[in-house]
Design a protein around this motif. Structure first.
Motif, PDB file in Angstrom:
ATOM      1  N   GLY A  55      -9.422  -3.243  -1.264  1.00 55.52           N
ATOM      2  CA  GLY A  55      -8.201  -2.611  -1.745  1.00 55.52           C
ATOM      3  C   GLY A  55      -8.133  -2.726  -3.256  1.00 55.52           C
ATOM      4  N   TYR A  56      -6.945  -2.528  -3.797  1.00 59.17           N
ATOM      5  CA  TYR A  56      -6.777  -2.574  -5.248  1.00 59.17           C
ATOM      6  C   TYR A  56      -5.439  -3.227  -5.601  1.00 59.17           C
ATOM      7  CZ  TYR A  56      -3.762   1.446  -4.466  1.00 59.17           C
ATOM      8  OH  TYR A  56      -2.763   2.281  -4.015  1.00 59.17           O
ATOM      9  N   ASN A  57      -5.294  -3.573  -6.879  1.00 50.44           N
ATOM     10  CA  ASN A  57      -4.064  -4.169  -7.366  1.00 50.44           C
ATOM     11  C   ASN A  57      -3.895  -3.859  -8.843  1.00 50.44           C
ATOM     12  OD1 ASN A  57      -5.014  -6.618  -9.102  1.00 50.44           O
ATOM     13  ND2 ASN A  57      -6.261  -6.677  -7.249  1.00 50.44           N
ATOM     14  N   PHE A  58      -2.649  -3.866  -9.294  1.00 50.94           N
ATOM     15  CA  PHE A  58      -2.347  -3.766 -10.715  1.00 50.94           C
ATOM     16  C   PHE A  58      -0.987  -4.399 -10.951  1.00 50.94           C
ATOM     17  CE2 PHE A  58      -1.076   0.255  -8.781  1.00 50.94           C
ATOM     18  CZ  PHE A  58       0.238   0.411  -9.212  1.00 50.94           C
ATOM     19  N   SER A  78      -2.516  -3.339  -2.689  1.00 47.38           N
ATOM     20  CA  SER A  78      -2.774  -2.505  -1.519  1.00 47.38           C
ATOM     21  C   SER A  78      -4.045  -3.016  -0.834  1.00 47.38           C
ATOM     22  CB  SER A  78      -2.938  -1.046  -1.935  1.00 47.38           C
ATOM     23  OG  SER A  78      -3.158  -0.238  -0.807  1.00 47.38           O
ATOM     24  N   PHE A  79      -3.953  -3.316   0.464  1.00 48.58           N
ATOM     25  CA  PHE A  79      -5.128  -3.762   1.214  1.00 48.58           C
ATOM     26  C   PHE A  79      -4.954  -3.395   2.681  1.00 48.58           C
ATOM     27  CE2 PHE A  79      -2.236  -7.275   1.747  1.00 48.58           C
ATOM     28  CZ  PHE A  79      -2.491  -7.766   3.013  1.00 48.58           C
ATOM     29  N   LYS A  80      -6.063  -3.434   3.415  1.00 56.08           N
ATOM     30  CA  LYS A  80      -5.997  -3.211   4.858  1.00 56.08           C
ATOM     31  C   LYS A  80      -7.053  -4.054   5.546  1.00 56.08           C
ATOM     32  CE  LYS A  80      -8.443   1.172   4.419  1.00 56.08           C
ATOM     33  NZ  LYS A  80      -8.393   2.595   4.726  1.00 56.08           N
ATOM     34  N   SER A  81      -6.930  -4.143   6.842  1.00 53.66           N
ATOM     35  CA  SER A  81      -7.841  -4.914   7.666  1.00 53.66           C
ATOM     36  C   SER A  81      -8.054  -4.135   8.956  1.00 53.66           C
ATOM     37  CB  SER A  81      -7.238  -6.296   7.949  1.00 53.66           C
ATOM     38  OG  SER A  81      -8.167  -7.111   8.616  1.00 53.66           O
ATOM     39  N   SER A  82      -9.049  -4.516   9.704  1.00 56.21           N
ATOM     40  CA  SER A  82      -9.333  -3.831  10.960  1.00 56.21           C
ATOM     41  C   SER A  82      -9.600  -4.875  12.041  1.00 56.21           C
ATOM     42  CB  SER A  82     -10.566  -2.930  10.775  1.00 56.21           C
ATOM     43  OG  SER A  82     -10.920  -2.326  11.986  1.00 56.21           O
TER      44      SER A  82
END
Length: 189
Positions: A55-58, A78-82
């Motif tokens: 994901g990314y961040n700022f 912003s991140f995700k997992s599965s």
């Protein structure tokens, strides 16, 4: 009620930074951006095939102090997992406001180069509805801890960080958050 607590924490961060500026000339403000790798660790045996995603961040940060310092931040993450649960694959995505409040120490502290370590509490507020199995809702407000190692070269800051949820983001699935983060920042003043 939970949102009021979040706003209170943001207000404390701003007031603390302002009060520190009045007392100390060693105050730095900056912006940062980076990538992260998110996971949802769980001890629930019914969840299999767990995978983290990039994901990314700022965000923005302040650093107050000399060798010993306080570093509050406000970040968009912003991140995700599965994972697989009951023969179905789920990929929840999280868009969060993140408020780490770290205390750190500069191991090497020169005009041109600093090596830093820091740690502290971490507050996360999820802005979206993360999708999971029916009946297993993800919480909006979560608390955790963060450890950070960083280097400053002139006006550039590079940080490597691990954030671990201390509260369960999903009680039914027994999940907490785990987030590895690498970011580059620029000191504005």
């Amino acid at each position: 009620m939970k949102m009021n607590k979040f706003y209170l924490l943001v207000a404390v961060m701003v007031i603390t930074a302002g009060a520190a500026k009045a007392q100390d000339s060693d105050l730095v403000f900056g912006v940062k951006a980076g990538v992260n790798y998110g996971t949802l660790p769980t001890s629930l045996k019914a969840i299999t095939d767990k995978k983290g995603k990039v994901g990314y961040n700022f965000g923005v940060f302040a650093r107050v102090g000399k060798s010993l310092y306080f570093q509050p931040e406000l970040n968009y993450v912003s991140f995700k997992s599965s994972y697989v649960y009951a023969a179905n694959t789920y990929t929840p995505k999280f868009n969060q406001l993140n408020l780490p409040l770290m205390v750190g120490y500069k191991l090497i502290d020169t005009e041109a180069l600093n090596f830093r370590i820091s740690a502290g509490p971490d507050v996360n507020y999820t802005l979206n509805e993360a999708k999971g199995p029916v009946g297993f809702d993800y919480k909006k407000l979560n608390f955790g801890g963060v450890i950070n190692a960083g280097v400053d070269i002139g006006n550039i800051s590079i940080d490597a960080r691990y954030s671990r949820g201390l509260t369960k983001i999903n009680k039914g699935l027994n999940e907490k958050t785990g987030l590895f983060n690498l970011s580059v920042g620029f000191k504005l003043f």
